[in-house]
Enzyme design. Structure first.
Site, PDB file in Angstrom:
ATOM      1  CE  LYS A 211      -3.830   2.097   2.759  1.00  0.00           C
ATOM      2  NZ  LYS A 211      -4.910   1.989   3.808  1.00  0.00           N
ATOM      3  CD  GLU A 232      -3.179   4.515   6.613  1.00  0.00           C
ATOM      4  OE1 GLU A 232      -3.250   3.314   6.457  1.00  0.00           O
ATOM      5  OE2 GLU A 232      -3.978   5.289   6.125  1.00  0.00           O
ATOM      6  CE  LYS A 310      -2.912 -14.185   4.571  1.00  0.00           C
ATOM      7  NZ  LYS A 310      -2.359 -14.943   3.256  1.00  0.00           N
ATOM      8  CE1 TYR A 312      -5.493 -11.477   5.404  1.00  0.00           C
ATOM      9  CE2 TYR A 312      -4.211  -9.606   4.613  1.00  0.00           C
ATOM     10  CZ  TYR A 312      -4.498 -10.626   5.903  1.00  0.00           C
ATOM     11  OH  TYR A 312      -4.185 -10.543   6.751  1.00  0.00           O
ATOM     12  CG  ASP A 353     -13.251   4.611   7.397  1.00  0.00           C
ATOM     13  OD1 ASP A 353     -14.070   4.677   7.114  1.00  0.00           O
ATOM     14  OD2 ASP A 353     -12.254   4.588   6.441  1.00  0.00           O
ATOM     15  CG  ASP A 357     -15.205  -1.139   0.211  1.00  0.00           C
ATOM     16  OD1 ASP A 357     -15.672  -2.097  -0.127  1.00  0.00           O
ATOM     17  OD2 ASP A 357     -15.958   0.127  -0.215  1.00  0.00           O
ATOM     18  CG  ASN A 358     -11.808   0.042   5.218  1.00  0.00           C
ATOM     19  OD1 ASN A 358     -11.125   0.099   4.172  1.00  0.00           O
ATOM     20  ND2 ASN A 358     -12.251   1.242   5.943  1.00  0.00           N
ATOM     21  CG  ASP A 375      -7.960   2.100   5.266  1.00  0.00           C
ATOM     22  OD1 ASP A 375      -7.358   2.871   5.705  1.00  0.00           O
ATOM     23  OD2 ASP A 375      -8.881   2.324   4.522  1.00  0.00           O
TER      24      ASP A 375
END
Length: 587
Positions: A211, A232, A310, A312, A353, A357-358, A375
């Site tokens: 990322k 982060e 890793k 996913y 958050d 999606d996270n 995230d």
């Protein structure tokens, strides 16, 4: 009163006063402060024996009435005034002993404590002894391996011994792109040839996900980037320093909250700062985030932060769409989500958050995917405030994704004494995600019938019903954690326990209204511990009957299930288990 009246009273009652003075036993009743150093109890006179107490003769008192009044008044003053403002011998000895224990030689006291603990009497109760066994269980399970990927140990060893840079990574295609970062598939160049020998599949060639954060306004030096983006790197196992950073700057970085490893938190091998490379598809996906040396129209800085994780298989949102998922798999997913949130809360972190999606999934096990939370860019991880943040002005960031923001957060108004309490906000969001897991759509995003709930003003009775096949315990739990008043919700640890008990506890405990005894709960915990430690390690043995490279032998359960049990045992306490059982029985 006049002097004459006083004289008359003294004359009338003088004889009585003098008689009482003469009969007073000075050896027993006139101890002053000095007498208290060596106090000796006089023996009581028995029949046929005379008391050794000296009696003041009556004629002596009559001849010295003025003197006796003076002595008596002085001793009354000593006994009743000085004794109240002066430390007694016992008080002095107590203070001396306390000073010795706290600041001097505490060995005798600690020896007494040790003997009492060993004998099981005197200091700790039977209930505390049982909690001590739970502590031993937690210690044993904490040594259990928290990884599903057999190659994770290899990567851990490489990143711990070698300094990783952009040049050491082989980047593939972009996987995902957000407002603040882009994710690429990647692999280590040194391991590329070995990976190809094992399998020519694309997944094996790029087993990592990197990322890259977008850097628009942070100056291009390592410490500034780490300070600005420290949230982060909460789950990171290692920071690789590729540029010059002073020792005091590294010490400052270490004061940040570090999130311990957990099977339901993303596996982040390492983080490092480096120059932004020219990667595939960058000009089409994020041209504004590129530095001018790569894209003339770019507004980004030269350096940024890289997170090596890793890789996913998919997100929870992708997994729940268009797939026929078994009810047990859904229950396992929801339980893992609660376990991850409980782990965050225990360590003073609020994600802020959470959304499908996270939430990433490892689907190596077909019917038991592993769910992880990722995230942490919007997270709250402050050692000074914990999960409660002062909210004096509107400028304070409440977190991301307002659609799934807890009612107590989104409706809070700023003020001098106003606070944002995030202790149960992630749990509330998990209740909304439960609808995506069990139903396929989130009522706070919008339903197929056009209806949409808003967290700021929804009514609890208007929450849609879960499907009929969902167990009553799960329905009851989702309803509880979606209550508007956070005081009426369970905490994350107890909520996770409810799901764990539903999965693994004896059915008699759930159907019976009687709470099992502490000894019965402890016996069950010990059985689970034995299963995890003995059967859960079989994942290292490849299954000869399967051609898939990521399939391994297990005991009676899948390895993700063993991970789920282990995460429960790692924080098991009798008090929270009882609270969960009471919630199940009350429903």
């Amino acid at each position: 009163m006049s002097i004459r009246a006083i004289s008359t009273c003294l004359f009338r009652h003088g004889q009585t006063i003098v008689r009482n003075i003469c009969r007073r036993n000075y050896n027993q009743n006139s101890r002053n402060i000095g007498d208290k150093i060596n106090v000796r109890q006089a023996a009581s006179p028995t029949s046929g024996q005379l008391s050794n107490t000296a009696i003041v003769p009556r004629n002596f008192a009559l001849r010295n009435v003025g003197l006796q009044f003076s002595i008596h008044a002085r001793r009354i003053f000593v006994d009743n005034v000085l004794n109240r403002v002066t430390n007694s011998l016992a008080s002095q000895l107590r203070k001396k002993a306390a000073r010795g224990i706290l600041f001097g030689n505490s060995a005798p006291f600690l020896a007494f404590v040790g003997v009492s603990l060993a004998s099981g009497t005197g200091i700790i109760t039977k209930e505390e002894e049982l909690e001590g066994v739970c502590w031993e269980i937690r210690e044993a399970i904490s040594k259990f391996k928290w990884t599903v990927d057999k190659d994770a140990d290899i990567y851990d060893a490489k990143f711990e011994t070698e300094s990783v840079t952009v040049n050491d990574l082989d980047f593939g295609q972009p996987i995902a792109k957000g407002a603040n970062a882009v994710v690429y598939e990647a692999g280590l160049k040194s391991a590329e040839s070995d990976s190809c020998k094992k399998d020519d599949s694309y997944q094996i060639k790029y087993p990592l996900a990197v990322k890259m954060m977008f850097n628009y306004d942070i100056q291009s030096n390592a410490m500034s980037i780490l300070q600005a983006m420290h949230k982060e790197i909460l789950p990171a196992r290692l920071y690789t320093n590729n540029t010059s950073v002073n020792s005091w700057e590294m010490d400052l970085l270490k004061t940040r909250i570090h999130l311990p490893l957990h099977p339901n938190i993303v596996t982040m091998f390492c983080v490092f700062t480096d120059y932004v490379p020219d990667l595939i598809g960058n000009r089409g996906l994020y041209p504004a985030a590129l530095p001018s040396r790569i894209c003339p129209e770019g507004e980004g800085r030269n350096m940024s932060l890289f997170l090596v994780m890793k890789r996913y298989n998919c997100t929870l949102q992708e997994y729940c769409k268009g797939k026929d998922i078994s009810l047990r798999s859904k229950i396992l997913l929801f339980t893992q989500l609660l376990e991850g949130i409980a782990h965050l809360n225990i360590h003073g972190v609020a994600h802020r958050d959470l959304k499908s999606d996270n939430l990433l999934l490892d689907t190596s096990e077909k019917n038991a995917p592993v769910l992880v939370i990722t995230d942490f860019g919007c997270s709250l991880a402050d050692k000074n405030y914990g999960l409660t943040l002062p909210y004096p002005v509107y400028d304070i960031d409440k977190g991301g994704n307002t659609a799934l923001m807890a009612p107590e957060i989104i409706s809070q108004k700023p003020g001098t004494f106003s606070f944002l309490n995030y202790s149960k906000s992630d749990l509330w969001t998990a209740g909304t995600i439960a609808y995506e897991i069990f139903v396929g759509e989130n009522p706070f995003y919008g339903l197929s019938n056009g209806k949409r709930l808003r967290s700021v003003d929804y009514h609890e009775h208007k929450l849609p019903s879960l499907p009929e096949d969902v167990p009553h315990v799960v329905k009851m739990l989702v309803k509880n954690i979606l209550k508007r008043n956070p005081k009426k919700r369970l905490n994350a640890e107890v909520a996770a326990n409810v799901m764990q008990l539903h999965l693994w506890a004896p059915s008699a405990w759930l159907n019976n209204k009687k709470i099992p005894t502490s000894a019965e709960i402890l016996q069950w915990l010990l059985c689970l511990t034995t299963k995890v430690l003995c059967e859960g390690r079989l994942y290292n043995l490849p299954d000869s009957n399967s051609s898939a490279g990521h399939t391994y032998k297990h005991g009676r359960r899948t390895y993700p299930e063993y991970l789920l049990i282990a995460s429960f045992l790692r924080r098991a306490r009798l008090s929270t288990i009882r609270s969960s059982l009471m919630f199940i029985h009350d429903g």
